[in-house]
Design a protein around this motif. Structure first.
Motif, PDB file in Angstrom:
ATOM      1  N   LYS A  67      16.945 -35.631  20.811  1.00  0.00           N
ATOM      2  CA  LYS A  67      15.490 -35.604  20.696  1.00  0.00           C
ATOM      3  C   LYS A  67      15.135 -35.007  19.340  1.00  0.00           C
ATOM      4  N   ASN A  68      13.872 -34.604  19.145  1.00  0.00           N
ATOM      5  CA  ASN A  68      13.421 -34.115  17.841  1.00  0.00           C
ATOM      6  C   ASN A  68      14.160 -32.860  17.368  1.00  0.00           C
ATOM      7  N   TYR A  69      14.400 -31.901  18.269  1.00  0.00           N
ATOM      8  CA  TYR A  69      15.057 -30.641  17.913  1.00  0.00           C
ATOM      9  C   TYR A  69      16.265 -30.424  18.806  1.00  0.00           C
ATOM     10  N   SER A  70      17.376 -30.052  18.184  1.00  0.00           N
ATOM     11  CA  SER A  70      18.617 -29.849  18.925  1.00  0.00           C
ATOM     12  C   SER A  70      19.207 -28.496  18.562  1.00  0.00           C
ATOM     13  N   VAL A  71      19.942 -27.912  19.523  1.00  0.00           N
ATOM     14  CA  VAL A  71      20.604 -26.632  19.306  1.00  0.00           C
ATOM     15  C   VAL A  71      22.090 -26.910  19.104  1.00  0.00           C
ATOM     16  N   VAL A  72      22.584 -26.639  17.900  1.00  0.00           N
ATOM     17  CA  VAL A  72      23.983 -26.877  17.558  1.00  0.00           C
ATOM     18  C   VAL A  72      24.737 -25.561  17.732  1.00  0.00           C
ATOM     19  N   VAL A  73      25.839 -25.614  18.500  1.00  0.00           N
ATOM     20  CA  VAL A  73      26.621 -24.398  18.741  1.00  0.00           C
ATOM     21  C   VAL A  73      27.993 -24.447  18.083  1.00  0.00           C
ATOM     22  N   ALA A 118      13.302 -25.463  21.842  1.00  0.00           N
ATOM     23  CA  ALA A 118      14.597 -25.417  21.176  1.00  0.00           C
ATOM     24  C   ALA A 118      14.910 -24.007  20.678  1.00  0.00           C
ATOM     25  N   VAL A 119      13.918 -23.300  20.158  1.00  0.00           N
ATOM     26  CA  VAL A 119      14.129 -21.932  19.675  1.00  0.00           C
ATOM     27  C   VAL A 119      14.493 -21.020  20.838  1.00  0.00           C
ATOM     28  N   GLN A 120      13.806 -21.157  21.961  1.00  0.00           N
ATOM     29  CA  GLN A 120      14.113 -20.326  23.133  1.00  0.00           C
ATOM     30  C   GLN A 120      15.528 -20.598  23.626  1.00  0.00           C
ATOM     31  N   SER A 121      15.916 -21.852  23.665  1.00  0.00           N
ATOM     32  CA  SER A 121      17.267 -22.202  24.099  1.00  0.00           C
ATOM     33  C   SER A 121      18.306 -21.660  23.129  1.00  0.00           C
ATOM     34  N   ARG A 122      18.039 -21.779  21.833  1.00  0.00           N
ATOM     35  CA  ARG A 122      18.972 -21.248  20.836  1.00  0.00           C
ATOM     36  C   ARG A 122      19.140 -19.746  20.979  1.00  0.00           C
ATOM     37  N   ASN A 123      18.030 -19.034  21.220  1.00  0.00           N
ATOM     38  CA  ASN A 123      18.097 -17.583  21.374  1.00  0.00           C
ATOM     39  C   ASN A 123      18.934 -17.191  22.592  1.00  0.00           C
ATOM     40  N   GLN A 124      18.849 -17.959  23.669  1.00  0.00           N
ATOM     41  CA  GLN A 124      19.668 -17.684  24.852  1.00  0.00           C
ATOM     42  C   GLN A 124      21.132 -17.999  24.582  1.00  0.00           C
ATOM     43  N   LEU A 125      21.390 -19.079  23.871  1.00  0.00           N
ATOM     44  CA  LEU A 125      22.767 -19.471  23.589  1.00  0.00           C
ATOM     45  C   LEU A 125      23.443 -18.536  22.588  1.00  0.00           C
ATOM     46  N   ARG A 126      22.674 -17.808  21.803  1.00  0.00           N
ATOM     47  CA  ARG A 126      23.270 -16.904  20.818  1.00  0.00           C
ATOM     48  C   ARG A 126      24.011 -15.736  21.471  1.00  0.00           C
ATOM     49  N   ALA A 127      23.774 -15.493  22.755  1.00  0.00           N
ATOM     50  CA  ALA A 127      24.548 -14.460  23.442  1.00  0.00           C
ATOM     51  C   ALA A 127      26.018 -14.869  23.502  1.00  0.00           C
ATOM     52  N   THR A 128      26.272 -16.152  23.711  1.00  0.00           N
ATOM     53  CA  THR A 128      27.638 -16.668  23.785  1.00  0.00           C
ATOM     54  C   THR A 128      28.103 -17.243  22.459  1.00  0.00           C
ATOM     55  N   TYR A 129      27.197 -17.938  21.766  1.00  0.00           N
ATOM     56  CA  TYR A 129      27.513 -18.591  20.489  1.00  0.00           C
ATOM     57  C   TYR A 129      26.608 -17.992  19.406  1.00  0.00           C
ATOM     58  N   PRO A 130      27.027 -16.916  18.751  1.00  0.00           N
ATOM     59  CA  PRO A 130      26.141 -16.218  17.805  1.00  0.00           C
ATOM     60  C   PRO A 130      25.751 -17.040  16.575  1.00  0.00           C
ATOM     61  N   ASP A 131      26.473 -18.104  16.269  1.00  0.00           N
ATOM     62  CA  ASP A 131      26.158 -18.924  15.097  1.00  0.00           C
ATOM     63  C   ASP A 131      25.338 -20.165  15.449  1.00  0.00           C
ATOM     64  N   ALA A 132      24.708 -20.195  16.614  1.00  0.00           N
ATOM     65  CA  ALA A 132      23.914 -21.355  17.018  1.00  0.00           C
ATOM     66  C   ALA A 132      22.743 -21.538  16.052  1.00  0.00           C
ATOM     67  N   TRP A 133      22.413 -22.791  15.757  1.00  0.00           N
ATOM     68  CA  TRP A 133      21.325 -23.091  14.831  1.00  0.00           C
ATOM     69  C   TRP A 133      20.582 -24.328  15.275  1.00  0.00           C
ATOM     70  N   LEU A 134      19.409 -24.565  14.658  1.00  0.00           N
ATOM     71  CA  LEU A 134      18.554 -25.702  15.035  1.00  0.00           C
ATOM     72  C   LEU A 134      18.751 -26.869  14.086  1.00  0.00           C
ATOM     73  N   LEU A 135      18.807 -28.048  14.680  1.00  0.00           N
ATOM     74  CA  LEU A 135      18.943 -29.294  13.931  1.00  0.00           C
ATOM     75  C   LEU A 135      17.723 -30.150  14.239  1.00  0.00           C
ATOM     76  N   ALA A 136      17.082 -30.687  13.210  1.00  0.00           N
ATOM     77  CA  ALA A 136      15.919 -31.557  13.398  1.00  0.00           C
ATOM     78  C   ALA A 136      16.276 -32.962  12.954  1.00  0.00           C
ATOM     79  N   LYS A 137      15.680 -33.929  13.617  1.00  0.00           N
ATOM     80  CA  LYS A 137      15.903 -35.339  13.252  1.00  0.00           C
ATOM     81  C   LYS A 137      15.290 -35.630  11.914  1.00  0.00           C
TER      82      LYS A 137
END
Length: 164
Positions: free
Chosen positions: A92-98, A145-164
């Motif tokens: 989709k428009n915004y993705s969380v890359v881990v 996407a930002v909220q999901s990334r913030n939650q995933l950073r507990a497990t994957y600290p280098d998670a970032w956002l990707l936009a189309k």
């Protein structure tokens, strides 16, 4: 001639050291000024305590109210890349890359772990830098996407956002 030069040099050193010395009167003035200030503060505090009784106001406790701050998601950094989905339903428009891998098998291994954890993980390929991006989740809105990334950073600290 040497004796005169040595005597002249010693005289210059002696004059230079005595010229830099502070005068005793300057120290005396500063001491007297500080002493006078101490005496005025002591007399004002003693006169106040002798003539008046101090007034003590009672402490009022107020309940703490919680104010929630809404994040400004427009300021969150987003990386734009041209990627093609290799394994998954589509982005989709915004993705969380881990994770990012140069080897496709490593990316698919992380994708399998994410799927077993309940995420709709996908693998996307960036041909510009020959990297496989592991996308944990994909959203239409940047805030989600930002909220999901913030939650995933507990497990994957280098998670970032990707936009189309």
């Amino acid at each position: 001639m040497k004796k005169i030069m040595i005597l002249g040099g010693a005289l210059l050193v002696a004059v230079s050291f005595t010229g830099c010395k502070s005068s005793e009167s300057a120290y005396k003035k500063a001491y007297e000024k500080a002493k006078a200030q101490d005496q005025t503060t002591v007399t004002t505090t003693t006169t106040t305590t002798e003539n008046e009784t101090p007034v003590v106001t009672p402490v009022e406790t107020t309940p703490v109210t919680e104010t929630r701050v809404q994040d400004n998601y427009d300021n969150e950094p987003v990386r734009r890349e041209n990627v093609a989905v290799v394994n998954g339903a589509g982005l989709k428009n915004y993705s969380v890359v881990v994770g990012s891998f140069g080897v496709k098998a490593n990316a698919e291994g992380l994708q399998g772990r994410l799927k077993s954890a309940g995420y709709d993980a996908q693998v996307a390929y960036n041909s510009g830098n020959n990297m496989y991006r592991v996308v944990a989740s994909s959203y239409d809105s940047k805030a989600s996407a930002v909220q999901s990334r913030n939650q995933l950073r507990a497990t994957y600290p280098d998670a970032w956002l990707l936009a189309k």
